[in-house]
Motif scaffolding. Structure first.
Motif, PDB file in Angstrom:
ATOM      1  N   ILE A   1       0.851  -1.191   0.000  1.00  0.00           N
ATOM      2  CA  ILE A   1       0.000   0.000   0.000  1.00  0.00           C
ATOM      3  C   ILE A   1       0.886   1.240   0.000  1.00  0.00           C
TER       4      ILE A   1
ATOM      5  N   TYR B   1       8.062   0.388  -2.523  1.00  0.00           N
ATOM      6  CA  TYR B   1       6.932  -0.323  -1.933  1.00  0.00           C
ATOM      7  C   TYR B   1       7.424  -1.366  -0.932  1.00  0.00           C
TER       8      TYR B   1
ATOM      9  N   MET C   1       1.788  -0.059   6.068  1.00  0.00           N
ATOM     10  CA  MET C   1       0.889   0.383   5.008  1.00  0.00           C
ATOM     11  C   MET C   1       1.104   1.866   4.698  1.00  0.00           C
TER      12      MET C   1
ATOM     13  N   PHE D   1      -4.863   6.171  -2.115  1.00  0.00           N
ATOM     14  CA  PHE D   1      -3.791   5.184  -1.989  1.00  0.00           C
ATOM     15  C   PHE D   1      -3.695   4.368  -3.267  1.00  0.00           C
TER      16      PHE D   1
ATOM     17  N   LEU E   1      -2.882   0.395  -4.214  1.00  0.00           N
ATOM     18  CA  LEU E   1      -2.670  -0.983  -3.791  1.00  0.00           C
ATOM     19  C   LEU E   1      -1.960  -1.666  -4.947  1.00  0.00           C
TER      20      LEU E   1
END
Length: 135
Positions: free
Chosen positions: A49, A66, A95, A104, A106
């Motif tokens: 995330i 990430y 996250m 956000f 994903l």
């Protein structure tokens, strides 16, 4: 529809969203997937995330590292079947310090070069079989 991840190339899929009435707890991702042709073996699936706070990050310039969480999951025993796997995220840095009313990304991928990923061929991630919820 499905999204396909092969066994040799690092491919990523980004979903964009925004939190609403989020109480800053952990999150659980549940997703349905299966093998295109394989009926044995496991796949290593990952998700991360990236928080996009208001007026704080220039998406067209900023590169982001990430922090992936993963699951090694055994696929279904027949092609065309879906199996559901779960990845959990702990509130906070796990996250990207995502907050309420924040956008956000994903990011999902198959880590086909990881130890434990021995499923041949394509892995299909099924559209409509993906849920991200607060835990």
């Amino acid at each position: 529809p499905v999204w396909a991840f092969d066994a040799a190339t690092g491919e990523f899929l980004d979903f964009y969203g925004r939190t609403d009435n989020y109480a800053s707890g952990g999150l659980t991702l549940v997703f349905g997937w299966g093998g295109a042709t394989a009926t044995t073996g496991s796949a290593v699936l990952r998700a991360a995330i990236r928080a996009i706070p208001s007026d704080a990050e220039q998406l067209t310039v900023t590169q982001h590292a990430y922090d992936f969480n993963s699951v090694t999951a055994t696929g279904p025993n027949l092609t065309g079947e879906i199996i559901y796997s779960t990845i959990t995220f702990t509130s906070g840095a796990d996250m990207d310090n995502l907050g309420n009313n924040e956008a956000f990304i994903l990011r999902v991928n198959r880590n086909a070069t990881a130890t434990g990923d021995d499923m041949g061929g394509l892995v299909y991630l099924h559209d409509g079989a993906i849920t991200l919820k607060e835990t």
